[in-house]
Design a protein around this motif. Structure first.
Motif, PDB file in Angstrom:
ATOM      1  N   LEU B 117       0.852  -1.181   0.000  1.00  0.00           N
ATOM      2  CA  LEU B 117       0.000   0.000   0.000  1.00  0.00           C
ATOM      3  C   LEU B 117       0.889   1.232   0.000  1.00  0.00           C
ATOM      4  O   LEU B 117       1.852   1.325   0.765  1.00  0.00           O
ATOM      5  CB  LEU B 117      -0.898  -0.018   1.247  1.00  0.00           C
ATOM      6  N   SER B 118       0.569   2.158  -0.877  1.00  0.00           N
ATOM      7  CA  SER B 118       1.357   3.392  -0.914  1.00  0.00           C
ATOM      8  C   SER B 118       0.692   4.438  -0.032  1.00  0.00           C
ATOM      9  O   SER B 118      -0.485   4.331   0.313  1.00  0.00           O
ATOM     10  CB  SER B 118       1.467   3.884  -2.352  1.00  0.00           C
ATOM     11  N   ASN B 119       1.453   5.461   0.325  1.00  0.00           N
ATOM     12  CA  ASN B 119       0.885   6.530   1.135  1.00  0.00           C
ATOM     13  C   ASN B 119      -0.237   7.241   0.392  1.00  0.00           C
ATOM     14  O   ASN B 119      -1.110   7.843   0.999  1.00  0.00           O
ATOM     15  CB  ASN B 119       1.977   7.531   1.513  1.00  0.00           C
ATOM     16  N   ALA B 120      -0.200   7.166  -0.939  1.00  0.00           N
ATOM     17  CA  ALA B 120      -1.252   7.783  -1.727  1.00  0.00           C
ATOM     18  C   ALA B 120      -2.557   6.991  -1.654  1.00  0.00           C
ATOM     19  O   ALA B 120      -3.587   7.438  -2.162  1.00  0.00           O
ATOM     20  CB  ALA B 120      -0.804   7.910  -3.175  1.00  0.00           C
ATOM     21  N   GLY B 121      -2.489   5.794  -1.054  1.00  0.00           N
ATOM     22  CA  GLY B 121      -3.701   5.011  -0.891  1.00  0.00           C
ATOM     23  C   GLY B 121      -3.966   4.039  -2.013  1.00  0.00           C
ATOM     24  O   GLY B 121      -5.083   3.580  -2.226  1.00  0.00           O
ATOM     25  N   LYS B 122      -2.920   3.713  -2.761  1.00  0.00           N
ATOM     26  CA  LYS B 122      -3.104   2.794  -3.881  1.00  0.00           C
ATOM     27  C   LYS B 122      -2.572   1.410  -3.500  1.00  0.00           C
ATOM     28  O   LYS B 122      -1.531   1.292  -2.858  1.00  0.00           O
ATOM     29  CB  LYS B 122      -2.370   3.331  -5.105  1.00  0.00           C
ATOM     30  N   VAL B 123      -3.293   0.385  -3.907  1.00  0.00           N
ATOM     31  CA  VAL B 123      -2.922  -0.980  -3.546  1.00  0.00           C
ATOM     32  C   VAL B 123      -2.185  -1.636  -4.708  1.00  0.00           C
ATOM     33  O   VAL B 123      -2.582  -1.499  -5.862  1.00  0.00           O
ATOM     34  CB  VAL B 123      -4.180  -1.803  -3.188  1.00  0.00           C
ATOM     35  N   TYR B 124      -1.112  -2.332  -4.407  1.00  0.00           N
ATOM     36  CA  TYR B 124      -0.363  -3.077  -5.417  1.00  0.00           C
ATOM     37  C   TYR B 124      -0.291  -4.542  -4.989  1.00  0.00           C
ATOM     38  O   TYR B 124      -0.240  -4.846  -3.802  1.00  0.00           O
ATOM     39  CB  TYR B 124       1.058  -2.529  -5.556  1.00  0.00           C
ATOM     40  N   VAL B 125      -0.280  -5.423  -5.984  1.00  0.00           N
ATOM     41  CA  VAL B 125      -0.155  -6.852  -5.689  1.00  0.00           C
ATOM     42  C   VAL B 125       0.956  -7.411  -6.562  1.00  0.00           C
ATOM     43  O   VAL B 125       1.043  -7.092  -7.746  1.00  0.00           O
ATOM     44  CB  VAL B 125      -1.477  -7.596  -5.990  1.00  0.00           C
ATOM     45  N   TRP B 126       1.840  -8.218  -5.995  1.00  0.00           N
ATOM     46  CA  TRP B 126       2.855  -8.873  -6.811  1.00  0.00           C
ATOM     47  C   TRP B 126       3.116 -10.283  -6.291  1.00  0.00           C
ATOM     48  O   TRP B 126       2.619 -10.662  -5.238  1.00  0.00           O
ATOM     49  CB  TRP B 126       4.135  -8.043  -6.856  1.00  0.00           C
TER      50      TRP B 126
END
Lengths: 339, 643
Positions: B117-126
């Motif tokens: 999770l980024s501070n900007a509120g975006k979720v990433y999956v890898w």
């Protein structure tokens, strides 16, 4: 040859008797549990007595009442009386009892055997139908691009284990193309008759047959090609060509006949090896054949079935050897003269 | 002038060995250079490019298979890993997306994929996000999650949970075991699960996003702990035996999941709460140390934080020291030596490993190291926070930038149904397969040569007898008989190594007949040669003639046959193991690694479980056959070279 069969049967029998399995004991125990209600109220000594009797009864029935291997073997063959003074063995037509299927071994084996033979005959026909023309074609075009391609292809074919080819074929034909069902003999629950039954069966058997044929292509094609090349370099072929005989006649009449001699012997051996090899295919494709039955019986330790199957395989290979000798004589007149 | 030269040339030829020039001048008189048969074979072999290529590949294969295992000190046969089953090939399990690298808020992982999770509120999956069995792709993050500002995420084995700033709880992935979504009480009982609260599930209710203390996922379970001690917990009750103790539990300050249990920390901070007596209540100073009761161990100290791996729980005390509860199973690295006065600032846990930052800013890792989880890189400067995935650890500095990461990158060839690395098993299995093939072939060749030589050389009654024996063995149908023998062997009470040795013997004993016949035929031809007559005339003993004079002359043919037999034995062993006889799991061979692959679903969905093994086996067999064929062609003068 009979001698070989006899020796092998002794060998097998000894092997199976090495296995520590006490059928009589387990059966007697099962009977005791079944008779629980009747046994109520009897003292433990009486119960032990009943069990002992049952155990001995079963031992007699299974022929394990003696430790003597020779006696056991002779009883199994049927030349020595069993505990009831009867001759009851292979020679009398008693092939044993399948404990797993609860019926005589012969009945257990009947269906799978028919299936296996059917599949093998088809596979042989298809296999020969492809390999012989292909081998001749390559022999005539020896050294050309197409021949080299086939050579590489066949070496790959006979180097690969059958089960890998099966996996790849299932992947291609079932998973990607979705043409055939991956396993089984017929649509589950279906009850077709006549033409519909045949079509259904053909659909299920198509993939195993394709795979079996493919697996056998490599070795046989190479063999046909080699023996065809040998016979094409014979002097008689040169003479025939010099005489102006048509090329077709030279190849199919002169050369092919000479090439046939080694091929025929090879063919019989090959047919036999398919019998052993179909074990793998039957297991992968879930065909109700002898190979599958054998593996099942091995897993469940159903030794009467296994020993009979094994004897069948041995008999088939011995008969095969005999057939090779006879056919050799038929195809090659010189052999008969020399005898 | 011309005349003299000619004459001198003539004289030179006559007396001074000048005939060489004549030969050189006149090619038709040239004599082919004499080479030994061995040299000729080598030369002929080298002319065949395909065969040379095959030989090179084969040698590489041998090197990989026999030297490769030396580089795998952590490998053991029966390795299983529930969270890493059926993972597709790939090395991206630690590749943090580039956009996330400098703006990390949190990272979490439990199974084969990791969420960030980024501070900007975006979720990433890898990582390995696609599960062919459920048909679930974790990378397909729901629209709602993508569109709103997320403040917290957590990842389980096959689902992920996210909370946005408004307090909505989102989840995606598989939900067959109530990982998310609402289930009626009837369904709950039938499935043995605890449902997500209905309001949260359908979005009508929210939680206070500013006061989330911890959000964490276990195996098909989720827990959200608020800072007022309220706990939301839902998921698969079957996987967590003490789940009932936590449903509706209040007053917790920390919570985590081991493989089968939930562990919590109450406000008293003086014990590990499990809701079960006798579970995790013995404290240890080190992973393998002596266990003592909680009160005695803590002695007034308070527990600051607990983190759990599969089998044990590690906690941090308020004086900066660590404690452990639970079992230490398998090879575990101990906590690295601390400097005097050094304590821990924070700790994190993966599936088997722990990582922590000390007061001196050092980054340490301990616990399970089968997938390099505790191999901390040299340069960890500036690491302020640690986030653990399942087998990875990410170090983040004060500016939320990724400074270091270590652990499991992924699996080159994927994993099998037990979660073991297929690449490692292929190499280990190859060694086993080749050893069995080689030993079997040696046994068969030795028997074949002895029988063939004796039979061919002595002839008569000996020959007759031996050939009958050969016939008997040849009449045995190979595959069925080998199956039976190995089935019998399996019932015998002997060790695994003895079984494998017996298997080699069985293969050898069943395959020697061809060799014996061939050797016999060769000996029959060879013994008519003059040198044998000469040896006889000189009174050399017969056995010496057979084995010392004749055998070397037929050794080349034996060698070819040996090569081809090796391929056959390899195949047979593989076939046996494939059918489930022969060598059995957990010991890998190329055959039994393909054992489970026999239905269309596995073949299609888990293609990596058979493709790589098959390729290795196929290449080896094909190369052996090509080399053998080429050798035969080269050695046999009768075979036409221009084939």
């Amino acid at each position: 040859m009979l001698m070989v069969l006899l020796i092998l049967s002794i060998l097998m029998f000894l092997l199976y008797n090495l296995v520590p399995a006490n059928r009589a004991y387990t059966d007697a125990k099962t009977d005791m549990t079944a008779m629980k209600n009747q046994l109520k109220g009897k003292s433990s000594e009486e119960q032990a007595k009943i069990f002992e009797d049952l155990y001995h009864e079963y031992q007699k029935r299974y022929g394990t009442d003696t430790k003597n291997m020779a006696v056991k073997y002779l009883r199994w063959i049927g030349v020595y009386p069993n505990a009831y003074d009867q001759y009851n063995g292979l020679l009398q037509g008693n092939f044993g009892w399948s404990y797993e299927n609860k019926k005589p071994v012969l009945e257990t084996i009947k269906d799978p055997m028919a299936n296996t033979i059917k599949i093998n005959i088809f596979a042989t026909i298809f296999g020969l139908g492809i390999t012989i023309p292909l081998g001749i074609y390559c022999a005539i075009r020896k050294g050309k691009k197409i021949d080299q391609a086939v050579q590489v292809f066949t070496i790959v074919g006979y180097s690969l284990p059958a089960f890998i080819i099966c996996i790849v074929f299932i992947w291609i034909f079932c998973s990607i193309l979705g043409l055939f069902p991956p396993s089984g003999m017929k649509t589950p629950g279906s009850n077709y008759t006549g033409w519909a039954k045949f079509a259904d069966e053909a659909k299920y058997l198509a993939l195993p047959l394709i795979t079996m044929t493919f697996c056998s292509l490599g070795g046989m094609t190479r063999y046909v090609r080699a023996s065809m090349i040998d016979s094409l370099s014979l002097d008689c072929i040169r003479t025939a060509r010099a005489k102006g005989v048509k090329e077709k006649t030279v190849i199919y009449s002169h050369a092919w006949r000479n090439a046939l001699i080694p091929i025929v012997t090879q063919m019989v051996g090959w047919f036999l090896s398919i019998f052993g090899g179909s074990l793998m295919f039957e297991n992968i494709f879930g065909l109700n054949g002898m190979g599958k039955l054998m593996i099942q019986s091995l897993r469940t330790a159903d030794y009467d079935v296994i020993i009979l199957l094994q004897m069948f395989y041995v008999a088939v290979s011995l008969i095969g050897n005999l057939v090779i000798d006879i056919v050799y004589g038929l195809v090659d007149p010189r052999v008969r003269v020399n005898k | 002038m011309k005349e003299t030269k000619k004459r001198s040339g003539w004289l030179r030829r006559l007396f001074r060995g000048g005939s060489k020039t004549l030969v050189e001048d006149n090619p038709s008189l040239a004599v082919e250079e004499i080479v030994s048969p061995f040299k000729q074979i080598v030369r002929g072999f080298l002319e065949r490019k395909l065969a040379v290529g095959a030989l090179c590949v084969l040698i590489c294969m041998f090197i990989i298979v026999f030297i490769g295992p030396l580089f795998m000190p952590r490998y053991y046969d029966s390795y299983t890993e529930t969270t890493q089953q059926n993972i597709a090939p790939g090395l991206g399990m630690m590749s943090v997306p580039a956009e996330l690298k400098d703006d990390i808020k949190m990272i979490d992982g439990y199974g084969s994929f990791t969420v960030g999770l980024s501070n900007a509120g975006k979720v990433y999956v890898w990582g390995n996000t696609y599960d062919p069995v459920n048909g679930v792709d974790m990378e397909q993050i729901p629209e709602a999650v993508q569109n709103s500002k997320i403040v917290a995420v957590a990842a389980g084995i096959d689902h992920a949970v996210a909370v946005d700033e408004a307090g909505h709880v989102y989840a995606w992935g598989d939900n067959k075991r109530a990982q998310y979504g609402y289930f009626t009480p009837d369904q709950e009982v039938g499935m043995d699960v605890v449902s997500m609260p209905e309001g949260l599930a359908n979005g009508t209710e929210t939680i206070d996003a500013d006061h989330i203390l911890k959000i964490t996922c276990g195996y098909q379970i989720t827990a959200i702990l608020m800072d007022d001690g309220q706990l939301y917990i839902w998921g698969n009750r079957k996987a967590y035996s003490n789940m009932d103790a936590f449903v509706g539990k209040e007053g917790l300050v920390d919570i985590d999941f081991t493989l089968n249990n939930i562990v919590g920390l109450t406000e008293a901070r003086n014990s590990v709460f499990t809701g079960k007596r006798g579970l995790y209540d013995k404290f240890k100073e080190t992973l393998t140390g002596k266990a003592v009761g909680a009160r005695e161990f803590l002695n007034g100290r308070k527990i600051k934080q607990i983190v759990a791996t599969t089998k044990n729980v590690c906690g941090e005390l308020d004086d900066g020291s660590l404690f452990f509860v639970g079992d230490a199973i398998g090879a575990l690295d101990p906590v690295p030596a601390m400097h005097p006065g050094e304590g821990f600032v924070s700790i994190a846990a993966g599936t088997y490993h722990y990582a922590g930052i000390t007061t001196e800013g050092r980054v340490l890792a301990w616990g399970g190291n089968t997938l390099l989880q505790t191999s901390v890189p040299e340069d960890t400067k500036g690491t302020a926070k640690l986030y653990c995935g399942a087998f990875q650890t990410y170090g983040v500095n004060d500016g939320d930038q990724l400074v270091t990461k270590w652990g499991n990158k992924g699996y080159l060839f994927g994993t099998d149904k037990y979660g073991a690395d297929i690449f490692q098993r292929i190499i280990q299995g190859g060694r086993m397969t080749m050893t069995i093939g080689a030993v079997a072939v040696i046994i068969s060749v030795v028997i074949g040569i002895i029988v063939g030589c004796i039979s061919g050389y002595f002839g008569g009654k000996v020959d007759m007898l031996l050939m009958r024996v050969t016939e008997i063995f040849a009449a045995i149908p190979f595959l069925p008989f080998a199956l039976i023998l190995s089935a019998l062997m399996a019932q015998m009470n002997i060790s695994e190594n003895q079984k494998i040795f017996l298997l080699m013997v069985i293969l050898g004993v069943l395959t020697w007949t061809g060799m014996a016949r061939m050797v016999r035929a060769q000996v029959l031809v060879a013994r008519e040669n003059e040198y044998v007559t000469a040896a006889k005339a000189m009174g050399v003993r017969e056995s010496v003639i057979a084995f010392k004079h004749i055998l070397p002359n037929i050794v080349s043919i034996i060698f070819v046959s040996l090569t081809l037999d090796f391929a056959t034995c390899l195949l047979t062993e593989s076939s046996l193991s494939y059918l489930g006889f022969g060598v059995t799991y957990p010991r890998p061979t190329w055959g039994n690694m393909l054992n489970g692959v026999n239905n269309a679903t596995i073949i299609k969905n888990f293609w990596w479980q058979w493709v790589f093994t098959s390729i290795f086996l196929a290449i080896t067999c094909i190369c052996i056959n090509i080399v053998g064929d080429a050798l035969r062609d080269v050695m046999d003068p009768k075979s036409d070279r221009d084939k």
